[in-house]
Motif scaffolding. Sequence first.
Motif, PDB file in Angstrom:
ATOM      1  N   VAL A 130      -0.623   4.342  -1.712  1.00  0.00           N
ATOM      2  CA  VAL A 130      -0.302   2.928  -1.608  1.00  0.00           C
ATOM      3  C   VAL A 130      -1.549   2.060  -1.570  1.00  0.00           C
ATOM      4  O   VAL A 130      -1.572   0.953  -2.071  1.00  0.00           O
ATOM      5  N   CYS A 131      -2.630   2.582  -1.026  1.00  0.00           N
ATOM      6  CA  CYS A 131      -3.752   1.745  -0.614  1.00  0.00           C
ATOM      7  C   CYS A 131      -5.008   1.912  -1.448  1.00  0.00           C
ATOM      8  O   CYS A 131      -6.111   1.733  -0.947  1.00  0.00           O
ATOM      9  N   GLN A 132      -4.867   2.256  -2.704  1.00  0.00           N
ATOM     10  CA  GLN A 132      -6.050   2.427  -3.531  1.00  0.00           C
ATOM     11  C   GLN A 132      -6.669   1.091  -3.918  1.00  0.00           C
ATOM     12  O   GLN A 132      -7.817   1.026  -4.322  1.00  0.00           O
ATOM     13  N   LEU A 133      -5.899   0.005  -3.832  1.00  0.00           N
ATOM     14  CA  LEU A 133      -6.358  -1.292  -4.307  1.00  0.00           C
ATOM     15  C   LEU A 133      -6.526  -2.259  -3.146  1.00  0.00           C
ATOM     16  O   LEU A 133      -6.185  -1.951  -2.010  1.00  0.00           O
ATOM     17  N   PRO A 134      -7.046  -3.487  -3.406  1.00  0.00           N
ATOM     18  CA  PRO A 134      -7.155  -4.487  -2.341  1.00  0.00           C
ATOM     19  C   PRO A 134      -5.805  -4.788  -1.717  1.00  0.00           C
ATOM     20  O   PRO A 134      -4.760  -4.353  -2.189  1.00  0.00           O
ATOM     21  N   LEU A 135      -5.815  -5.605  -0.658  1.00  0.00           N
ATOM     22  CA  LEU A 135      -4.654  -6.012   0.124  1.00  0.00           C
ATOM     23  C   LEU A 135      -4.189  -4.924   1.089  1.00  0.00           C
ATOM     24  O   LEU A 135      -3.120  -5.007   1.645  1.00  0.00           O
ATOM     25  N   SER A 136      -5.012  -3.859   1.283  1.00  0.00           N
ATOM     26  CA  SER A 136      -4.613  -2.809   2.216  1.00  0.00           C
ATOM     27  C   SER A 136      -4.586  -3.321   3.648  1.00  0.00           C
ATOM     28  O   SER A 136      -3.819  -2.853   4.467  1.00  0.00           O
ATOM     29  N   GLN A 137      -5.450  -4.285   3.982  1.00  0.00           N
ATOM     30  CA  GLN A 137      -5.471  -4.872   5.312  1.00  0.00           C
ATOM     31  C   GLN A 137      -5.079  -6.325   5.172  1.00  0.00           C
ATOM     32  O   GLN A 137      -5.530  -7.020   4.264  1.00  0.00           O
ATOM     33  N   LYS A 138      -4.227  -6.826   6.055  1.00  0.00           N
ATOM     34  CA  LYS A 138      -3.745  -8.185   5.868  1.00  0.00           C
ATOM     35  C   LYS A 138      -3.540  -8.899   7.187  1.00  0.00           C
ATOM     36  O   LYS A 138      -3.347  -8.289   8.235  1.00  0.00           O
ATOM     37  N   ILE A 179       4.800  -6.060  -2.448  1.00  0.00           N
ATOM     38  CA  ILE A 179       6.141  -5.801  -1.912  1.00  0.00           C
ATOM     39  C   ILE A 179       6.030  -5.126  -0.551  1.00  0.00           C
ATOM     40  O   ILE A 179       6.773  -5.451   0.384  1.00  0.00           O
ATOM     41  N   GLN A 180       5.091  -4.200  -0.423  1.00  0.00           N
ATOM     42  CA  GLN A 180       4.835  -3.535   0.852  1.00  0.00           C
ATOM     43  C   GLN A 180       4.504  -4.553   1.943  1.00  0.00           C
ATOM     44  O   GLN A 180       5.013  -4.494   3.064  1.00  0.00           O
ATOM     45  N   ALA A 181       3.632  -5.511   1.603  1.00  0.00           N
ATOM     46  CA  ALA A 181       3.196  -6.496   2.581  1.00  0.00           C
ATOM     47  C   ALA A 181       4.341  -7.371   3.062  1.00  0.00           C
ATOM     48  O   ALA A 181       4.322  -7.872   4.191  1.00  0.00           O
ATOM     49  N   LEU A 182       5.353  -7.567   2.233  1.00  0.00           N
ATOM     50  CA  LEU A 182       6.459  -8.458   2.576  1.00  0.00           C
ATOM     51  C   LEU A 182       7.646  -7.736   3.201  1.00  0.00           C
ATOM     52  O   LEU A 182       8.592  -8.392   3.643  1.00  0.00           O
ATOM     53  N   ASP A 183       7.631  -6.412   3.237  1.00  0.00           N
ATOM     54  CA  ASP A 183       8.771  -5.674   3.770  1.00  0.00           C
ATOM     55  C   ASP A 183       8.750  -5.685   5.294  1.00  0.00           C
ATOM     56  O   ASP A 183       7.707  -5.476   5.914  1.00  0.00           O
ATOM     57  N   ARG A 184       9.917  -5.902   5.907  1.00  0.00           N
ATOM     58  CA  ARG A 184      10.007  -5.981   7.367  1.00  0.00           C
ATOM     59  C   ARG A 184      10.474  -4.678   8.000  1.00  0.00           C
ATOM     60  O   ARG A 184      10.672  -4.617   9.212  1.00  0.00           O
ATOM     61  N   GLY A 185      10.688  -3.652   7.184  1.00  0.00           N
ATOM     62  CA  GLY A 185      11.125  -2.366   7.717  1.00  0.00           C
ATOM     63  C   GLY A 185       9.974  -1.384   7.793  1.00  0.00           C
ATOM     64  O   GLY A 185       8.819  -1.765   7.988  1.00  0.00           O
ATOM     65  N   THR A 186      10.296  -0.107   7.626  1.00  0.00           N
ATOM     66  CA  THR A 186       9.275   0.948   7.674  1.00  0.00           C
ATOM     67  C   THR A 186       9.037   1.555   6.304  1.00  0.00           C
ATOM     68  O   THR A 186       8.365   2.577   6.186  1.00  0.00           O
ATOM     69  N   PHE A 242       9.431   0.978  -6.892  1.00  0.00           N
ATOM     70  CA  PHE A 242       8.233   1.530  -6.247  1.00  0.00           C
ATOM     71  C   PHE A 242       8.524   2.126  -4.872  1.00  0.00           C
ATOM     72  O   PHE A 242       7.607   2.453  -4.130  1.00  0.00           O
ATOM     73  N   TYR A 243       9.802   2.283  -4.523  1.00  0.00           N
ATOM     74  CA  TYR A 243      10.165   2.813  -3.205  1.00  0.00           C
ATOM     75  C   TYR A 243       9.850   4.299  -3.109  1.00  0.00           C
ATOM     76  O   TYR A 243      10.180   5.071  -4.002  1.00  0.00           O
TER      77      TYR A 243
END
Length: 460
Positions: free
Chosen positions: A94-102, A197-204, A387-388
């Motif tokens: 999931v975290c190969q690109l930017p936006l890994s930390q927000k 999409i990961q950043a906006l998801d409120r679940g796990t 992408f789930y």
Amino acid sequence: MAPWLQLLSLLGLLPGAAPAPSRPRAAGAQAWEPPAAELLRPGRFALEMYNRGRAAGRRAALGAVRGRVRRDGQGSVYSLEATLEEEPCKDPTVCQLPLSQKTLLCSFEVLEELGKQVLLRQDCGPVDTKVTDNRNETLNSVLPLLNKDPLPQDFSMKMASIFKNFMITYNRTYETKEETQWRMSIFANNLMRAQKIQALDRGTAQYGVTKFSDLTEEEFRTIYLNPLLKEDSGKSMQQVKAPSEPAPPDWDWRNKGAVTRVKNQGMCGSCWAFSVTGNVEGQWFLNRGALLSLSEQELLDCDDVDKACMGGLPSNAYAAIKTLGGLETEDDYGYEGHTQVCSFSLEKAKVYINDSVELSKNEQKLAAWLAMNGPISVAINAFGMQFYRHGIAHPLRPLCSPWFIDHAMLLVGYGNRSDIPYWAIKNSWGTDWGEEGYYYLHRGSGACGVNSMASSAVVD
């Protein structure tokens, strides 16, 4: 008026009440900004609720907090705006690109009464660290994150390596060098989109590389989804009466022998057929004691109302089964993934149905019906499913509107993971997608319209 009713009235949650921001405040219930220290307690509680059920790599720390409090009787309602800092993501898929930390900007409402705390509202999105009182500005700053951005210039070698691993994992080959380069550019854009999409998801849920990562959004929708579902113009069905007994705490028909293996619809928009046959398989098992894998191909070929790989509606499929006189098994009428001449034989039909019914849109009643009567055919908005990978999905409602239904699936159970309620949903994209072919979606919030088109066959 009881304290709870007064507080609900203040929040605009009573029937007929105006929304909280525009409702005049009653005397003695004015809101004011308390000292910052007083906001830490409800702020930390809201943070605890936000982090509940999240993996260690996705937990957040509390940053700045500001807000107002309304007091009435023995209760207080805190309206907070806070920044949360999430830890760096550690999942390499999931975290190969930017936006890994927000940094997230969150709006919370916390009720405190008689020593207890309740989270009334949570709305979070990745934005800059400036706290604003304008909620429309907050939403407007979140939604553009899903737009396609130009790719950074410093990760081409890393991306080539990731794409090569994708090709090996999913046995992907392309005819020309130009096609390979084109698919890699799609893959790179998709990986960035998955992170947003990961950043906006409120679940796990975790989103990232899947077997669909080299497809454009338009290709994915055209091949695998079902645009006819949002039209909802199928055969009318009688609404069944909901069970009077409450739903058990959890239930899973996979553990009780009512669910066949996960199937694969292939490059065909036939999800509607798989959803219906899955339901009929469960109904036949519960009423006749035999679990048979039934033929989706029969519906593609012989249902002359629906449009085979171009989409269809469960309500029409039930009617076709009843008109034809039953369903053959998959062994007798195998799946090809494209339309053929109808070769249904009534002599080979192993299963029949008597009718079909529409189920309640109330999720508690839906769970009770499922536990009592078997797996349920449902249709949802498939936002993010390209992408789930795993976990409980809970997209923001504006991004996964119940008005844009485009994929049919099968509810097989429900429960809780780390106090997060979920639906367990059987998909038809093979076992190399999701959690061994299953999708887990937040239960109780009408997420992605999961409760909007629930139905079942009737077997007497």
